[in-house]
Design an enzyme around this catalytic site. Structure first.
Site, PDB file in Angstrom:
ATOM      1  N   HIS A   1     -30.882 -40.982  54.686  1.00 34.61           N
ATOM      2  CA  HIS A   1     -31.199 -42.294  54.088  1.00 34.61           C
ATOM      3  C   HIS A   1     -30.071 -43.291  54.369  1.00 34.61           C
ATOM      4  O   HIS A   1     -30.313 -44.438  54.736  1.00 34.61           O
ATOM      5  CB  HIS A   1     -31.342 -42.166  52.569  1.00 34.61           C
TER       6      HIS A   1
ATOM      7  N   GLU B   1     -29.605 -37.037  51.970  1.00 30.76           N
ATOM      8  CA  GLU B   1     -29.129 -38.353  51.530  1.00 30.76           C
ATOM      9  C   GLU B   1     -28.403 -39.072  52.675  1.00 30.76           C
ATOM     10  O   GLU B   1     -28.478 -40.299  52.793  1.00 30.76           O
ATOM     11  CB  GLU B   1     -28.222 -38.228  50.302  1.00 30.76           C
TER      12      GLU B   1
ATOM     13  N   HIS C   1     -29.924 -44.432  57.939  1.00 31.01           N
ATOM     14  CA  HIS C   1     -31.045 -45.355  58.144  1.00 31.01           C
ATOM     15  C   HIS C   1     -30.642 -46.750  57.653  1.00 31.01           C
ATOM     16  O   HIS C   1     -30.814 -47.750  58.340  1.00 31.01           O
ATOM     17  CB  HIS C   1     -32.258 -44.823  57.373  1.00 31.01           C
TER      18      HIS C   1
END
Ligand SMILES: [Zn+2]
Length: 603
Positions: free
Chosen positions: A397, A394, A400
């Site tokens: 993500h 996670e 990102h």
């Protein structure tokens, strides 16, 4: 055990430090409510701009900016309501918020539905002239190009309107599947390792199929599919109806196939899909070797499909408190450089993470947030290695999102699913490498190697199998061939034999696996898990090679958001996903680690 009822804290009892800080999204609920009212008024206002895009460049720019601003603010309101709802789904106030924003979403769609068709209808010369007289518009050129991509596949306004109003009808097959699969289907009672009666369900099946007691996993497997067998004709019908919808949509929109239509939206050439399947086929002997090792380690005369998920390496002797996991994550990810870990630290310190379980909290884990919020994460922390993997996943993500939103304007401040799972699974791969280096003890090595091999089995091989099935079923329908439960099951059984190889008994039950997979109701979605994981495997090797330019290239991908098409963004890392190499590289790692695991058991 499986059915034990845990005493969970109430939401109000959770230590604030372990909750996400949503006051940075909206200071309090009244601010949210006010924003929703403002948005509502502006959505109404936006509808009045209909028909004005062809007026002049200035007007075009104004309306485009309004459109982007509305989306941007709406997204923020949306994630606030849904995160508030997820932290305690039983809280009626936030259930209400969730309903409010959902209603708002529909209103938003209606009020803006004219915008894209009207933009597409503008002649190219007019748009070019707009770019010239309002140079600022060039900052949204790729965004506009993305919309224009669909131009050749868009029908006239009246037909589009008709289709839009029928969109709910096209959802019927998926809705029926979900209701049948999640609500109506009643599974029998089975027994666990201690002879305790367990209600079989999707959740308990996932646990029971991993049982080290063969009798338990066998019974769960057989009883689950007995239930599916009773409804297989209904499941075949819902699936076929769904496939028909995709094929219909592709046909009226002038695509050669549903697959082409689905990939086209992200500007992904179909060769990416074909290359994936070709490479997976080429490397199936590696999966067969892994299956053979499993058979050997389980000491079974026959390996069945219900023996595929039980652990073969004993327990992980690695437990982590959340505090320890934070340290471990920071170290494992330190190869990505100081800037990266600085923001990971920020995620911990600035309360981006909702850590522990509480009553009513949504299960699982995710990374959420939007352009104007921190990239929040929801976890349901347990002190084990699996949760450390979830944390770095996670975090991948969220980083990102962080790099994207801090390096791109709003219109490019997100990324497609095709790219998303690469950032998360690169982190998982980095963690695997880190753990293998840190713990030389044989048992831990075996556990981590097997964890990795299982990951590739589940994410590359299995998802490719699903992707192949999905392709086949669409092609069969397009060719006008009959698709009843019989044909679908016969094909699925053969496909399963091809993937798992000669060492697995082809249990008749597995022929029905297609009936229970919700992903077949998405639209050519699962192949991205496989391409993503393979790409992440190749990337993590590049990052670990010590070549600093590889890390920079990787960060450039994180920063790029949707400023270019996904495959172009990936090229910044040096990976060309239309070619075989990244898959070859990923399977090389798999083979090397399979060798290692095989050898470790020989001694
Ligand atoms: Zn993910």
């Amino acid at each position: 055990m499986t059915q034990e009822i845990k005493k969970l804290p109430k939401r109000s009892e959770v230590d604030e430090k372990l909750t996400w800080d949503l006051t940075k999204v909206f200071a309090d609920d009244t601010v949210f409510e006010q924003e929703l009212k403002n948005l509502n008024a502006q959505i109404n206002e936006f509808a009045q701009a209909k028909g004005s895009l062809s007026k002049d460049a200035h007007q075009f720019k104004k309306v485009l900016n309004q459109y982007l601003d509305l989306m941007r603010r709406f997204e923020k309101a949306y994630v606030y309501a849904s995160m508030k709802n997820d932290q305690d789904t039983a809280d009626t106030k936030y259930q209400g918020y969730q309903e409010l924003v959902s209603a708002q979403a529909t209103k938003f769609e209606e009020a803006t539905s004219w915008f894209e068709p009207e933009l597409m209808a503008l002649p190219e010369e007019v748009l070019n002239q707009y770019y010239e007289s309002e140079p600022e518009l060039n900052e949204t050129k790729h965004f506009i190009d993305g919309l224009l991509l669909m131009k050749a596949h868009t029908l006239d306004a009246q037909k589009e309107e008709m289709l839009a109003s029928a969109s709910e009808i096209f959802q019927t097959s998926e809705n029926v599947f979900e209701i049948l699969n999640n609500a109506d289907l009643k599974f029998p009672i089975v027994e666990d390792e201690e002879g305790k009666q367990i209600q079989l369900s999707h959740g308990t099946y996932a646990t029971l199929i991993q049982s080290t007691d063969r009798k338990v996993r066998k019974e769960a497997f057989e009883k689950l599919y007995e239930t599916y067998d009773q409804f297989k004709h209904t499941f075949a019908t819902t699936l076929l109806s769904h496939v028909k919808g995709h094929n219909f949509n592709a046909k009226i929109r002038n695509f050669d196939s549903a697959r082409q239509a689905s990939l086209y939206a992200n500007h992904i050439p179909e060769s990416v899909y074909d290359t994936l399947l070709k490479q997976v086929h080429k490397h199936l002997p590696l999966l067969h070797r892994y299956v053979a090792l499993r058979k050997k380690l389980l000491h079974v005369e026959e390996l069945h499909m219900y023996d595929i998920y039980t652990p073969i390496t004993g327990k992980a002797h690695l437990t982590y408190t959340y505090e320890e996991a934070k340290k471990e994550a920071l170290e494992a990810l330190s190869v990505l450089g100081k800037d990266y870990t600085k923001h990971v630290q920020e995620a911990f310190d600035e309360r981006w993470i909702d850590v522990v379980e509480n009553q009513g909290k949504r299960s699982g884990a995710y990374s959420s947030g939007t352009y104007d919020t921190a990239p929040y994460m929801l976890l349901n922390w347990q002190d084990n290695l699996e949760n450390l993997y979830t944390l770095v996943h996670e975090m991948g993500h969220s980083m990102h999102s962080w790099y994207t939103t801090h390096n791109q304007p709003y219109q490019y401040g997100d990324y497609s699913i095709f790219l998303a799972e690469i950032a998360s699974t690169t982190n998982e791969n980095l963690l695997t490498d880190y753990l293998l280096k840190k713990y030389p003890q044989k048992e831990i090595q075996q556990y981590i190697l097997n964890h990795y091999l299982d990951g590739v089995k589940g994410t590359i091989f299995r998802q490719a199998q699903f992707a192949e099935f999905e392709q086949w079923i669409h092609q069969q329908n397009q060719a006008g061939n009959p698709l009843t439960a019989k044909e679908i099951s016969e094909y699925y059984q053969k496909l399963n034999e091809k993937y798992y190889g000669p060492d697995v008994i082809s249990d008749p039950q597995i022929a029905l696996e297609w009936a229970r997979i919700p992903h077949f109701y998405y639209n050519f979605y699962v192949y991205q898990y496989a391409t993503g994981f393979a790409c992440a495997s190749a990337l993590s090797q590049a990052i670990l090679s010590g070549d600093a330019t590889k890390v920079d290239g990787y960060l450039d991908y994180l920063k790029a958001g949707s400023s270019d098409y996904p495959l172009e963004v990936m090229k910044k890392t040096g990976v060309d996903m239309t070619q075989d190499k990244y898959l070859e590289d990923a399977f090389d790692v798999f083979e090397k680690r399979l060798d290692q695991l095989e050898k470790s058991f020989e001694k």
